[in-house]
Scaffold this motif. Structure first.
Motif, PDB file in Angstrom:
ATOM      1  N   ALA A   1      38.112 127.971  29.407  1.00  0.00           N
ATOM      2  CA  ALA A   1      37.423 126.724  29.743  1.00  0.00           C
ATOM      3  C   ALA A   1      37.807 125.628  28.749  1.00  0.00           C
ATOM      4  N   ILE A   2      37.880 124.398  29.245  1.00  0.00           N
ATOM      5  CA  ILE A   2      38.087 123.222  28.405  1.00  0.00           C
ATOM      6  C   ILE A   2      37.093 122.143  28.828  1.00  0.00           C
ATOM      7  N   LYS A   3      36.918 121.134  27.977  1.00  0.00           N
ATOM      8  CA  LYS A   3      35.949 120.084  28.272  1.00  0.00           C
ATOM      9  C   LYS A   3      36.461 119.114  29.333  1.00  0.00           C
ATOM     10  N   GLN A   4      37.774 118.958  29.431  1.00  0.00           N
ATOM     11  CA  GLN A   4      38.343 118.003  30.374  1.00  0.00           C
ATOM     12  C   GLN A   4      38.294 118.564  31.813  1.00  0.00           C
ATOM     13  N   THR A   5      38.268 117.639  32.763  1.00  0.00           N
ATOM     14  CA  THR A   5      38.295 118.006  34.178  1.00  0.00           C
ATOM     15  C   THR A   5      39.741 118.017  34.678  1.00  0.00           C
ATOM     16  N   ILE A   6      40.132 119.120  35.313  1.00  0.00           N
ATOM     17  CA  ILE A   6      41.454 119.198  35.928  1.00  0.00           C
ATOM     18  C   ILE A   6      41.404 118.463  37.265  1.00  0.00           C
ATOM     19  N   THR A   7      42.282 117.490  37.451  1.00  0.00           N
ATOM     20  CA  THR A   7      42.301 116.727  38.705  1.00  0.00           C
ATOM     21  C   THR A   7      43.431 117.163  39.643  1.00  0.00           C
ATOM     22  N   ALA A   8      44.451 117.812  39.110  1.00  0.00           N
ATOM     23  CA  ALA A   8      45.567 118.263  39.940  1.00  0.00           C
ATOM     24  C   ALA A   8      46.371 119.293  39.162  1.00  0.00           C
ATOM     25  N   CYS A   9      47.037 120.166  39.922  1.00  0.00           N
ATOM     26  CA  CYS A   9      47.935 121.145  39.316  1.00  0.00           C
ATOM     27  C   CYS A   9      49.170 121.274  40.197  1.00  0.00           C
ATOM     28  N   THR A  10      50.328 121.208  39.576  1.00  0.00           N
ATOM     29  CA  THR A  10      51.597 121.355  40.294  1.00  0.00           C
ATOM     30  C   THR A  10      52.581 122.124  39.430  1.00  0.00           C
ATOM     31  N   VAL A  11      53.605 122.663  40.085  1.00  0.00           N
ATOM     32  CA  VAL A  11      54.802 123.015  39.342  1.00  0.00           C
ATOM     33  C   VAL A  11      55.408 121.689  38.888  1.00  0.00           C
ATOM     34  N   LEU A  12      55.863 121.595  37.642  1.00  0.00           N
ATOM     35  CA  LEU A  12      56.382 120.324  37.146  1.00  0.00           C
ATOM     36  C   LEU A  12      57.473 119.798  38.079  1.00  0.00           C
ATOM     37  N   ASN A  13      57.245 118.587  38.600  1.00  0.00           N
ATOM     38  CA  ASN A  13      58.171 117.951  39.537  1.00  0.00           C
ATOM     39  C   ASN A  13      58.359 118.767  40.810  1.00  0.00           C
ATOM     40  N   GLY A  14      57.313 119.504  41.170  1.00  0.00           N
ATOM     41  CA  GLY A  14      57.454 120.356  42.346  1.00  0.00           C
ATOM     42  C   GLY A  14      56.169 120.495  43.145  1.00  0.00           C
TER      43      GLY A  14
ATOM     44  N   VAL B   1      49.821 123.430  43.268  1.00  0.00           N
ATOM     45  CA  VAL B   1      49.270 124.753  42.964  1.00  0.00           C
ATOM     46  C   VAL B   1      47.757 124.678  43.139  1.00  0.00           C
ATOM     47  N   LYS B   2      47.203 125.609  43.904  1.00  0.00           N
ATOM     48  CA  LYS B   2      45.756 125.645  44.082  1.00  0.00           C
ATOM     49  C   LYS B   2      45.084 126.096  42.775  1.00  0.00           C
ATOM     50  N   PHE B   3      43.928 125.520  42.476  1.00  0.00           N
ATOM     51  CA  PHE B   3      43.221 125.902  41.259  1.00  0.00           C
ATOM     52  C   PHE B   3      41.722 125.790  41.479  1.00  0.00           C
ATOM     53  N   GLN B   4      40.980 126.452  40.593  1.00  0.00           N
ATOM     54  CA  GLN B   4      39.527 126.369  40.600  1.00  0.00           C
ATOM     55  C   GLN B   4      39.052 126.291  39.160  1.00  0.00           C
ATOM     56  N   GLN B   5      38.184 125.342  38.871  1.00  0.00           N
ATOM     57  CA  GLN B   5      37.653 125.168  37.521  1.00  0.00           C
ATOM     58  C   GLN B   5      36.146 125.288  37.550  1.00  0.00           C
ATOM     59  N   ASP B   6      35.599 126.105  36.637  1.00  0.00           N
ATOM     60  CA  ASP B   6      34.152 126.216  36.482  1.00  0.00           C
ATOM     61  C   ASP B   6      33.856 126.485  35.009  1.00  0.00           C
ATOM     62  N   ALA B   7      32.637 126.818  34.720  1.00  0.00           N
ATOM     63  CA  ALA B   7      32.224 126.986  33.328  1.00  0.00           C
ATOM     64  C   ALA B   7      32.924 128.149  32.633  1.00  0.00           C
TER      65      ALA B   7
END
Length: 455
Positions: free
Chosen positions: A407-420, A423-429
């Motif tokens: 876990a980190i304090k920042q909110t993830i807004t998007a995830c990708t392969v770099l320049n590609g 990627v699906k993701f899920q963030q919780d506590a």
């Protein structure tokens, strides 16, 4: 957003940086050479600095170290008379060649195809940002016009009649690369090196040569960005710091800083350096290291200097070494050993081009980054960050489809392969889960980009 210091518990930490591939080099490596490698391994205390003396103004501030920490990847070059026998840079000592006999190699050393511009071109194509050339190794042969050279043992006054340091430094700057110079205070031609207290007059000649040659290198070749000492230890015993009484490194490096106040200096003159070094091809493992450091290793794992025996690092291993180093806060200095004619072996050039191709796609997650916010997981991934971006370096496909990050304090807004692809993701506590099912991974190392914003 990640400017806060990452807190790291270092008590009892054991790193497996250890050392060079002794098995590979056993046919040419003597006991003293092994000890030289071992003393270059990362220091056990991990308290923020290496051994050695220090004084007011002897070290750079963190602000002045920033440019160096941004570069991440450089080229080391071991080249000299030892390229002729082609059995490694310790040939003179390991084979017990008398100094006068070894000096005859200088009559054969006339590299017709040496080109500093070509070396710099290879470094640029590899994605390297700085270079460090061995100006003089332990055999005492200086690759420049050196009036201070004992018995005129230099490339200007022997067969080449050339100043290779000038050609190299000019080429570096023209290519836009930072300029580094390696210098060894050690010189096997002096009996006083092996017994400085018993042979004080001869040892004084050695010290006089060192001060004179370091001043020549700092005074005559324009701006030097990095000074890389090696061989400060005396009689191949103890540490470089143990020899500070003899070399007086604060005095030596005060002279260096008069010419170049902001030059970055390594720790091997007996002075605490601006960065620390880890030498050899041992794996880089463990947590982030919270101070500037550099991994030094060979592309040809047989020796630093040119060698008939070739053991070229595979591409995957080079990239793994690079990302494992960067993910732990270090730079990587990768060595090549040009042949007697000054030519980097074509197989090495090709491998470096392959490294450059990977960096052309993935360099955003390398250059100018800092380690974290996630601690590395050995053999699986590490992380860097820059601005609002986090870069995950995936060393291999995970078991199963998912990777779970802390876990980190920042909110993830998007995830990708770099320049590609996305990627699906899920963030919780409990942390962040990345779903890699169906995602095409790089067969070498995959870089994933996480975009963030503060909560």
């Amino acid at each position: 957003m990640f400017n806060r210091k990452i807190k790291i518990a270092v008590t009892g930490l054991v790193l497996t940086f250890m050392s060079y591939s002794v098995e590979v080099k056993s046919q040419v490596m003597g006991e003293a050479e092994k000890k030289s490698m071992e003393k270059g391994a990362i220091y056990p205390s991990l308290k923020g600095g290496g051994e050695g003396v220090s004084g007011p103004g002897s070290n750079l501030s963190p602000e002045k170290m920033k440019w160096w920490e941004d570069q991440k990847f450089g080229m080391f070059i071991h080249w000299g008379l030892y390229a002729i026998p082609a059995s490694g840079e310790w040939t003179m000592f390991n084979e017990k060649i008398p100094a006068d006999e070894y000096a005859k190699l200088a009559t054969q050393f006339n590299p017709k195809h040496f080109s500093g511009a070509e070396w710099a071109k290879v470094a640029k194509e590899a994605g390297m940002k700085y270079m460090v050339m061995v100006a003089r190794h332990h055999d005492g042969f200086a690759l420049w016009n050196s009036p201070s050279s004992y018995k005129h043992f230099n490339s200007w006054e022997t067969a080449p009649h050339r100043d290779f340091v000038k050609e190299y430094t000019d080429a570096c700057r023209k290519a836009g690369l930072y300029v580094g110079i390696y210098y060894s205070p050690l010189d096997w031609r002096f009996p006083g090196y092996f017994d400085p207290k018993g042979l004080p007059e001869n040892a004084a000649l050695l010290k006089k040569q060192t001060y004179g040659q370091v001043e020549e290198l700092m005074k005559n070749y324009g701006k030097i960005d990095i000074l890389w000492y090696d061989g400060g230890w005396l009689a191949h015993k103890g540490s470089d710091a143990d020899a500070a009484w003899f070399w007086e490194p604060l005095k030596l490096n005060a002279m260096v800083r008069r010419y170049h106040p902001d030059i970055v200096i390594n720790p091997r003159s007996g002075m605490v350096g601006d960065f620390q070094t880890d030498e050899g091809g041992g794996d880089v493992k463990g947590p982030i290291i919270p101070f500037p450091w550099e991994k030094n290793l060979n592309l040809n794992e047989t020796s630093w200097g040119y060698n008939k025996a070739q053991n070229l690092m595979p591409l995957k291993r080079v990239i793994d070494m690079l990302v494992n180093t960067v993910d732990r806060g270090g730079n990587m200095l990768l060595n090549v050993g040009p042949d007697p004619d000054g030519v980097i072996p074509p197989t090495h050039v090709q491998r470096l081009k392959e490294v450059g191709a990977w960096l052309a796609k993935n360099g955003e997650g390398i250059y100018g980054t800092r380690p974290g916010p996630f601690q590395p997981v050995d053999g699986l991934y590490g992380a860097t960050h820059k601005g609002n971006n986090i870069y995950i370096h995936l060393l291999k496909a995970p078991d199963g489809a998912n990777i779970k990050l802390p876990a980190i304090k920042q909110t993830i807004t998007a995830c990708t392969v770099l320049n590609g692809e996305k990627v699906k993701f899920q963030q919780d506590a409990t942390g962040i889960t990345l779903d890699l099912a169906g995602v095409k991974l790089d067969p070498v190392v995959t870089t994933l980009l996480l975009k963030t914003k503060n909560k």
